[in-house]
Design a protein around this motif. Structure first.
Motif, PDB file in Angstrom:
ATOM      1  N   THR A   1     -16.569   7.979  -3.743  1.00  0.00           N
ATOM      2  CA  THR A   1     -16.277   8.335  -5.054  1.00  0.00           C
ATOM      3  C   THR A   1     -16.118   7.114  -5.913  1.00  0.00           C
ATOM      4  O   THR A   1     -15.124   6.616  -4.978  1.00  0.00           O
ATOM      5  CB  THR A   1     -15.481   9.786  -4.595  1.00  0.00           C
ATOM      6  OG1 THR A   1     -15.738  10.960  -4.136  1.00  0.00           O
ATOM      7  CG2 THR A   1     -15.015  10.059  -6.298  1.00  0.00           C
TER       8      THR A   1
ATOM      9  N   GLU B   1     -17.338   8.755 -10.666  1.00  0.00           N
ATOM     10  CA  GLU B   1     -18.033   8.923 -11.734  1.00  0.00           C
ATOM     11  C   GLU B   1     -19.322   8.436 -11.610  1.00  0.00           C
ATOM     12  O   GLU B   1     -19.878   8.179  -9.913  1.00  0.00           O
ATOM     13  CB  GLU B   1     -18.281   7.912 -12.661  1.00  0.00           C
ATOM     14  CG  GLU B   1     -16.508   8.303 -14.071  1.00  0.00           C
ATOM     15  CD  GLU B   1     -16.017   7.553 -15.156  1.00  0.00           C
ATOM     16  OE1 GLU B   1     -16.641   6.537 -15.104  1.00  0.00           O
ATOM     17  OE2 GLU B   1     -15.149   7.205 -15.748  1.00  0.00           O
ATOM     18  N   ARG B   2     -20.919   8.430 -11.971  1.00  0.00           N
ATOM     19  CA  ARG B   2     -21.958   7.794 -11.647  1.00  0.00           C
ATOM     20  C   ARG B   2     -22.105   6.551 -11.398  1.00  0.00           C
ATOM     21  O   ARG B   2     -21.668   5.574 -12.124  1.00  0.00           O
ATOM     22  CB  ARG B   2     -22.980   8.547 -12.785  1.00  0.00           C
ATOM     23  CG  ARG B   2     -23.432  10.046 -12.906  1.00  0.00           C
ATOM     24  CD  ARG B   2     -24.882  10.084 -13.604  1.00  0.00           C
ATOM     25  NE  ARG B   2     -25.683  11.389 -13.098  1.00  0.00           N
ATOM     26  CZ  ARG B   2     -25.355  12.525 -13.746  1.00  0.00           C
ATOM     27  NH1 ARG B   2     -23.868  12.635 -14.270  1.00  0.00           N
ATOM     28  NH2 ARG B   2     -25.511  13.547 -13.135  1.00  0.00           N
TER      29      ARG B   2
ATOM     30  N   GLU C   1     -26.366  12.746  -4.225  1.00  0.00           N
ATOM     31  CA  GLU C   1     -25.991  12.572  -5.632  1.00  0.00           C
ATOM     32  C   GLU C   1     -25.266  14.122  -5.820  1.00  0.00           C
ATOM     33  O   GLU C   1     -26.238  15.370  -6.355  1.00  0.00           O
ATOM     34  CB  GLU C   1     -26.097  12.094  -6.943  1.00  0.00           C
ATOM     35  CG  GLU C   1     -24.880  12.108  -8.061  1.00  0.00           C
ATOM     36  CD  GLU C   1     -25.243  11.576  -8.996  1.00  0.00           C
ATOM     37  OE1 GLU C   1     -25.310  12.532  -9.728  1.00  0.00           O
ATOM     38  OE2 GLU C   1     -25.847  10.498  -9.735  1.00  0.00           O
TER      39      GLU C   1
ATOM     40  N   ASP D   1     -23.016  16.390  -8.400  1.00  0.00           N
ATOM     41  CA  ASP D   1     -22.593  16.203  -9.424  1.00  0.00           C
ATOM     42  C   ASP D   1     -21.717  17.577  -9.356  1.00  0.00           C
ATOM     43  O   ASP D   1     -22.941  18.637  -9.954  1.00  0.00           O
ATOM     44  CB  ASP D   1     -23.001  16.004 -10.659  1.00  0.00           C
ATOM     45  CG  ASP D   1     -23.080  16.137 -12.143  1.00  0.00           C
ATOM     46  OD1 ASP D   1     -21.350  16.512 -12.485  1.00  0.00           O
ATOM     47  OD2 ASP D   1     -23.845  15.650 -12.799  1.00  0.00           O
TER      48      ASP D   1
ATOM     49  N   VAL E   1     -18.451  13.094  -9.687  1.00  0.00           N
ATOM     50  CA  VAL E   1     -19.768  13.332  -8.540  1.00  0.00           C
ATOM     51  C   VAL E   1     -19.248  11.681  -7.252  1.00  0.00           C
ATOM     52  O   VAL E   1     -18.574  11.567  -7.092  1.00  0.00           O
ATOM     53  CB  VAL E   1     -20.446  12.150  -9.755  1.00  0.00           C
ATOM     54  CG1 VAL E   1     -21.678  11.313  -9.453  1.00  0.00           C
ATOM     55  CG2 VAL E   1     -21.109  12.535 -11.309  1.00  0.00           C
TER      56      VAL E   1
END
Length: 143
Positions: free
Chosen positions: A65, A74-75, A96, A98, A103
């Motif tokens: 993460t 976050e991405r 991934e 989400d 994310v």
């Protein structure tokens, strides 16, 4: 249904976090990258099925993460591999996840009992650049 999925991801990650003896993360500028590798058989059958995770004595899971300045996952670009003590190297195929609020990146792998694996994860962090996270983790078959 979306709320159920979010709750499941939070449950999955809470389990993973609980397996760590201490909070495991590394800082890269404003980013905190949290990481853990554990035996996937410790997941409940419901969570494993929902996220298409294969459980078994020799099945492991890596969770990455990338927490940005917003304080949530976050991405990021995430690729990696792991190496056993014999020097054999295997690629990790990160997926991934989400959940709308955060994310996460998950990758499954196989291991032998009482094996210490060395992980190398390459991260492309937005507005920061590329970093390499290295860690090792002993893994054991769950009874």
């Amino acid at each position: 249904m979306k709320t159920l999925a979010r709750t499941s991801v939070v449950t999955l990650l809470a389990l993973a976090a609980g397996l760590a003896s201490a909070e495991q993360f590394k800082r890269y500028g404003p980013w905190r990258v949290h990481y853990i590798a554990f035996n996937a058989s410790l997941l409940s059958a419901t969570i494993a099925e929902r996220y298409d995770i294969v459980r078994g004595r020799n099945k492991g899971l890596v969770n990455i993460t990338a927490v940005g300045t917003a304080g949530r996952g976050e991405r990021a670009g995430v690729t990696g591999r792991y190496r056993n003590l014999l020097g054999q190297t295997y690629e990790l195929d990160f997926r991934e996840i989400d959940d709308g609020d955060a994310v996460y990146y998950l990758a499954a792998f196989d291991f032998d009992n009482a094996e210490t694996l060395r992980f190398e994860v390459v991260l492309e962090l937005p507005d920061h650049g590329v970093e390499t996270l290295r860690f090792q983790q002993p893994l054991y078959y769950a009874d």
